[in-house]
Write a protein that holds these residues in place. Structure first.
Motif, PDB file in Angstrom:
ATOM      1  N   PHE A 298       0.837  -1.200   0.000  1.00 50.27           N
ATOM      2  CA  PHE A 298       0.000   0.000   0.000  1.00 50.27           C
ATOM      3  C   PHE A 298       0.869   1.246   0.000  1.00 50.27           C
ATOM      4  CE2 PHE A 298      -2.316   3.444   1.998  1.00 50.27           C
ATOM      5  CZ  PHE A 298      -3.562   3.377   1.375  1.00 50.27           C
ATOM      6  N   LEU A 299       1.958   1.211   0.766  1.00 55.17           N
ATOM      7  CA  LEU A 299       2.820   2.391   0.919  1.00 55.17           C
ATOM      8  C   LEU A 299       4.268   1.944   0.998  1.00 55.17           C
ATOM      9  CD1 LEU A 299       2.338   5.540   1.454  1.00 55.17           C
ATOM     10  CD2 LEU A 299       2.870   4.991   3.833  1.00 55.17           C
ATOM     11  N   THR A 300       5.118   2.439   0.082  1.00 61.20           N
ATOM     12  CA  THR A 300       6.513   1.991   0.069  1.00 61.20           C
ATOM     13  C   THR A 300       7.510   3.108   0.359  1.00 61.20           C
ATOM     14  OG1 THR A 300       6.628   2.342  -2.331  1.00 61.20           O
ATOM     15  CG2 THR A 300       6.020   0.128  -1.567  1.00 61.20           C
ATOM     16  N   GLU A 301       7.031   4.342   0.502  1.00 56.87           N
ATOM     17  CA  GLU A 301       7.915   5.476   0.798  1.00 56.87           C
ATOM     18  C   GLU A 301       7.245   6.411   1.792  1.00 56.87           C
ATOM     19  OE1 GLU A 301      10.617   7.090  -2.514  1.00 56.87           O
ATOM     20  OE2 GLU A 301       8.755   6.592  -3.558  1.00 56.87           O
ATOM     21  N   GLU A 302       8.049   7.300   2.360  1.00 53.34           N
ATOM     22  CA  GLU A 302       7.506   8.325   3.247  1.00 53.34           C
ATOM     23  C   GLU A 302       6.498   9.183   2.482  1.00 53.34           C
ATOM     24  OE1 GLU A 302       8.018   8.895   6.382  1.00 53.34           O
ATOM     25  OE2 GLU A 302       9.858   7.790   6.894  1.00 53.34           O
ATOM     26  N   PRO A 303       5.354   9.516   3.099  1.00 54.81           N
ATOM     27  CA  PRO A 303       4.356  10.343   2.414  1.00 54.81           C
ATOM     28  C   PRO A 303       4.920  11.631   1.835  1.00 54.81           C
ATOM     29  CG  PRO A 303       3.393   9.392   4.380  1.00 54.81           C
ATOM     30  CD  PRO A 303       4.847   9.013   4.389  1.00 54.81           C
ATOM     31  N   LEU A 308       6.277  15.117  -2.857  1.00 59.35           N
ATOM     32  CA  LEU A 308       7.287  15.924  -3.552  1.00 59.35           C
ATOM     33  C   LEU A 308       7.649  15.332  -4.911  1.00 59.35           C
ATOM     34  CD1 LEU A 308       9.622  16.833  -0.549  1.00 59.35           C
ATOM     35  CD2 LEU A 308       8.066  18.374  -1.782  1.00 59.35           C
ATOM     36  N   SER A 309       7.555  14.024  -5.045  1.00 61.69           N
ATOM     37  CA  SER A 309       7.864  13.372  -6.322  1.00 61.69           C
ATOM     38  C   SER A 309       6.790  13.643  -7.365  1.00 61.69           C
ATOM     39  CB  SER A 309       8.002  11.856  -6.126  1.00 61.69           C
ATOM     40  OG  SER A 309       6.714  11.253  -5.967  1.00 61.69           O
ATOM     41  N   GLY A 310       5.582  13.963  -6.897  1.00 60.70           N
ATOM     42  CA  GLY A 310       4.461  14.147  -7.815  1.00 60.70           C
ATOM     43  C   GLY A 310       3.887  12.853  -8.332  1.00 60.70           C
ATOM     44  N   ASN A 311       4.375  11.725  -7.839  1.00 60.56           N
ATOM     45  CA  ASN A 311       3.928  10.413  -8.310  1.00 60.56           C
ATOM     46  C   ASN A 311       2.838   9.872  -7.380  1.00 60.56           C
ATOM     47  OD1 ASN A 311       3.760   8.012  -9.712  1.00 60.56           O
ATOM     48  ND2 ASN A 311       5.517   7.089  -8.675  1.00 60.56           N
ATOM     49  N   TYR A 312       1.637  10.405  -7.526  1.00 61.79           N
ATOM     50  CA  TYR A 312       0.505   9.979  -6.691  1.00 61.79           C
ATOM     51  C   TYR A 312      -0.788  10.183  -7.470  1.00 61.79           C
ATOM     52  CZ  TYR A 312       0.252  15.040  -5.679  1.00 61.79           C
ATOM     53  OH  TYR A 312       0.170  16.409  -5.780  1.00 61.79           O
ATOM     54  N   ASN A 313      -1.904   9.863  -6.867  1.00 62.84           N
ATOM     55  CA  ASN A 313      -3.208   9.967  -7.522  1.00 62.84           C
ATOM     56  C   ASN A 313      -3.678  11.419  -7.474  1.00 62.84           C
ATOM     57  OD1 ASN A 313      -3.386   7.061  -7.863  1.00 62.84           O
ATOM     58  ND2 ASN A 313      -3.777   6.959  -5.667  1.00 62.84           N
ATOM     59  N   LYS A 314      -3.489  12.128  -8.561  1.00 63.62           N
ATOM     60  CA  LYS A 314      -3.777  13.567  -8.596  1.00 63.62           C
ATOM     61  C   LYS A 314      -5.244  13.798  -8.912  1.00 63.62           C
ATOM     62  CE  LYS A 314       0.963  14.667  -9.888  1.00 63.62           C
ATOM     63  NZ  LYS A 314       1.880  15.106 -10.954  1.00 63.62           N
ATOM     64  N   VAL A 315      -6.004  14.056  -7.881  1.00 61.93           N
ATOM     65  CA  VAL A 315      -7.437  14.311  -8.012  1.00 61.93           C
ATOM     66  C   VAL A 315      -7.768  15.622  -7.311  1.00 61.93           C
ATOM     67  CG1 VAL A 315      -8.000  11.841  -8.113  1.00 61.93           C
ATOM     68  CG2 VAL A 315      -7.993  13.013  -5.892  1.00 61.93           C
ATOM     69  N   PRO A 316      -8.858  16.288  -7.661  1.00 59.24           N
ATOM     70  CA  PRO A 316      -9.280  17.469  -6.914  1.00 59.24           C
ATOM     71  C   PRO A 316      -9.402  17.155  -5.426  1.00 59.24           C
ATOM     72  CG  PRO A 316     -10.552  17.271  -8.927  1.00 59.24           C
ATOM     73  CD  PRO A 316      -9.749  16.007  -8.797  1.00 59.24           C
ATOM     74  N   THR A 410       2.433  20.443  -6.639  1.00 60.53           N
ATOM     75  CA  THR A 410       2.827  19.228  -7.367  1.00 60.53           C
ATOM     76  C   THR A 410       1.701  18.589  -8.160  1.00 60.53           C
ATOM     77  OG1 THR A 410       2.400  17.864  -5.394  1.00 60.53           O
ATOM     78  CG2 THR A 410       4.651  18.688  -5.697  1.00 60.53           C
ATOM     79  N   SER A 411       0.473  19.113  -8.056  1.00 61.76           N
ATOM     80  CA  SER A 411      -0.664  18.511  -8.738  1.00 61.76           C
ATOM     81  C   SER A 411      -1.279  19.487  -9.733  1.00 61.76           C
ATOM     82  CB  SER A 411      -1.722  18.080  -7.724  1.00 61.76           C
ATOM     83  OG  SER A 411      -2.871  17.570  -8.384  1.00 61.76           O
ATOM     84  N   SER A 412      -1.769  18.958 -10.844  1.00 64.90           N
ATOM     85  CA  SER A 412      -2.506  19.769 -11.811  1.00 64.90           C
ATOM     86  C   SER A 412      -3.970  19.919 -11.407  1.00 64.90           C
ATOM     87  CB  SER A 412      -2.423  19.121 -13.201  1.00 64.90           C
ATOM     88  OG  SER A 412      -2.902  17.779 -13.129  1.00 64.90           O
TER      89      SER A 412
END
Length: 540
Positions: A298-303, A308-316, A410-412
């Motif tokens: 479910f989680l492999t890195e610090e939140p 900061l990586s921008g590699n996540y679920n970018k939703v409103p 980091t999110s559009s």
């Protein structure tokens, strides 16, 4: 309908019988409760990731609530529930009928709070009466809590890397994707929302690859993955010690933990230190699955690294807080005649700052915090307002504020930030604790979204009714379109709610809705300075 109050629908696992209910204004809606979304996590499945739900024959009765997960009741404190608790409830204005096709409606999935230790989706706390009137489908879910949901083992071959409770929520979202259209819900328009630990879970779902594509908008009320209390650690050795298994290897400990009665396991869990501290993680909560299969983790890195990586679920995203979150610590103190306040200000430094407790840096930062919140005064329980503000910032707001800023960078997708300053009879936590200081307590927003067992009668044209309408409009407008302002200006929307940009735009939700920029700016500057300047200066 079998009779005027019963309805039957067909989901992937079989037939379900629900019933018709009436809301607080005598409107009708359809209710289906206690629907299993995963296999009961019993025996060798205890602590493991959830398994797909089993089918049934005949018609399953979904007219009554299912079990809540084994824990202490959030208010009454007696032990309730069962391990067989992976169920959800669906409340919908209408259902799909073969002869009449319905228009699919926005789906709002509620994730309850409770410090990852207690709470449930039960009707007594989360009745859908207010939100259902806005023509949305409401889903409330249970997920495993305590060590049942968050036990972590280091040996990857044992398949207990932690976060089982968060993986339960993923399974519930998968069930919703497969079945919600039957309830006239749109699987392509799902909003997850939650408060406190539920809000942290919402944020973790945004950061998890397992949840990709399962939701389309998110609302985090009074919590996020960066909060000091929303992080757990491996407490297996402590748990083993309380069970007389000290020094036993993990495989043997797991075998014992899966064999013992739930009552014995719960007694051992209660011997762990579950108090709230800013300066250290909690024994039960989300963890990083460093050694586990990355495709199943479910989680492999610090939140913070994920954001900061921008590699996540970018939703409103809607994210925010109540004006005095810190009243919570007064609410949960049992001895009201001798309230405890912070006297060692190292206690207020979030552990995410990675400052060694007792060090020169730690003492220096503690002095800065004390000077800012108390000046030359010494803390006493005669002035609880200063304590409330300190805890609001240290335990809640500094992380929520940081999360809002970083996601905006980091999110559009838009990030909407809010503060709740509204005080009425529906602020039940503050009212129950008889707190006289100004401000809105942690959890006081719940009374405007859900009908509870202690909600007063809502009289027409009162501040309570008007406030419920504002809250539910903002939240359901967002669920519908990703914009809380809606497609048309509502009569009570005094100000337009702008998303966060380089300016921290926010909406103050009080008796009026007022837009502003950078709430609590002086207080937040202190915490930013600690992170950006004081730590660097002290390390030179």
């Amino acid at each position: 309908m079998d009779n005027e109050n019963e309805i039957v629908v067909e989901v992937k696992q079989g037939l379900l019988k629900g019933k018709v209910r009436t809301d607080f204004r005598d409107g009708s809606y359809c209710s289906f409760q206690g629907i299993p979304y995963a296999k009961p996590p019993l025996g060798k499945l205890r602590f493991k990731a959830p398994q797909p739900p089993e089918s049934w024959k005949g018609i399953r009765d979904a007219t009554e609530e299912g079990n809540e997960c084994y824990s202490r009741h959030v208010f009454l404190q007696h032990i309730v529930g069962s391990e067989d608790c992976l169920v959800l409830n669906v409340y919908t204005p209408e259902i799909f009928a073969k002869e009449i096709k319905c228009t699919l409606k926005p789906v709002m999935v509620w994730i309850h709070g409770g410090a990852f230790l207690c709470g449930s989706s039960k009707f007594e706390l989360y009745g859908p009466d207010y939100l259902i009137r806005e023509d949305v489908v409401i889903v409330t879910i249970n997920y495993r809590i305590g060590v049942l949901g968050f036990l972590k083992l280091e040996d990857p071959t044992l398949d207990v890397p932690g976060n089982a409770g968060l993986k339960d929520i993923v399974s519930a979202l998968q069930w919703i994707q497969n079945n919600i259209a039957v309830f006239c819900g749109d699987p392509n328009n799902v909003t997850i929302f939650g408060e406190s630990a539920g809000a942290a879970a919402v944020h973790y779902l945004m950061l998890s690859p397992l949840a990709k594509g399962l939701f389309h908008k998110a609302i985090a009320q009074s919590g996020c993955a960066l909060n000091c209390w929303a992080v757990g650690y491996n407490c297996t050795a402590e748990l083993a010690k309380h069970l007389g298994l000290e020094g036993t290897n993990e495989k043997k400990v797991l075998e014992k933990l899966q064999e013992i009665e739930i009552e014995e396991l719960f007694k051992a869990q209660e011997k762990l230190d579950h108090n709230f501290y800013a300066y250290k993680p909690r024994p039960v909560g989300p963890v990083i699955e460093k050694t586990y299969n990355r495709n199943k983790a479910f989680l492999t890195e610090e939140p913070i690294k994920i954001i900061l990586s921008g590699n996540y679920n970018k939703v409103p995203l809607i994210i925010g807080y109540t004006s005095r979150e810190g009243m919570l610590l007064e609410v949960i103190q049992e001895d009201k005649s001798n309230l405890q306040v912070t006297t060692n200000f190292e206690d207020a430094i979030p552990h995410s700052y990675n400052i060694k407790r007792g060090s020169v840096i730690s003492k220096h930062v503690a002095d800065k915090i004390k000077e800012f919140y108390y000046g030359s005064e010494e803390p006493t329980n005669k002035d609880m307002e200063k304590f409330h503000i300190l805890i609001t910032d240290s335990y809640f707001l500094e992380a929520i504020y940081r999360a809002a800023k970083l996601h905006a960078q980091t999110s559009s997708a838009p990030v909407y930030f809010y503060r709740i300053s509204l005080e009425t009879r529906l602020n039940f936590f503050k009212n129950l604790a008889n707190i006289k200081a100004p401000g809105v307590c942690h959890g006081d927003d719940l009374g405007y979204l859900f009908k509870t067992m202690i909600s007063p009668e809502i009289e027409p044209d009162t501040i309570e009714e008007k406030s419920i309408k504002k809250f539910t409009k903002l939240w359901t407008n967002f669920a519908r379109s990703g914009n809380p302002n809606g497609r048309k200006k509502e009569e009570f929307f005094e100000d337009f709610w702008q998303p966060v940009t380089t300016d921290i735009h926010f909406l103050d939700i009080g008796r009026e809705l007022k837009a502003g920029i950078d709430p609590e700016s002086d207080r937040m500057k202190l915490w930013e300075d600690i992170q950006n300047h004081e730590l660097k200066r002290c390390k030179l």
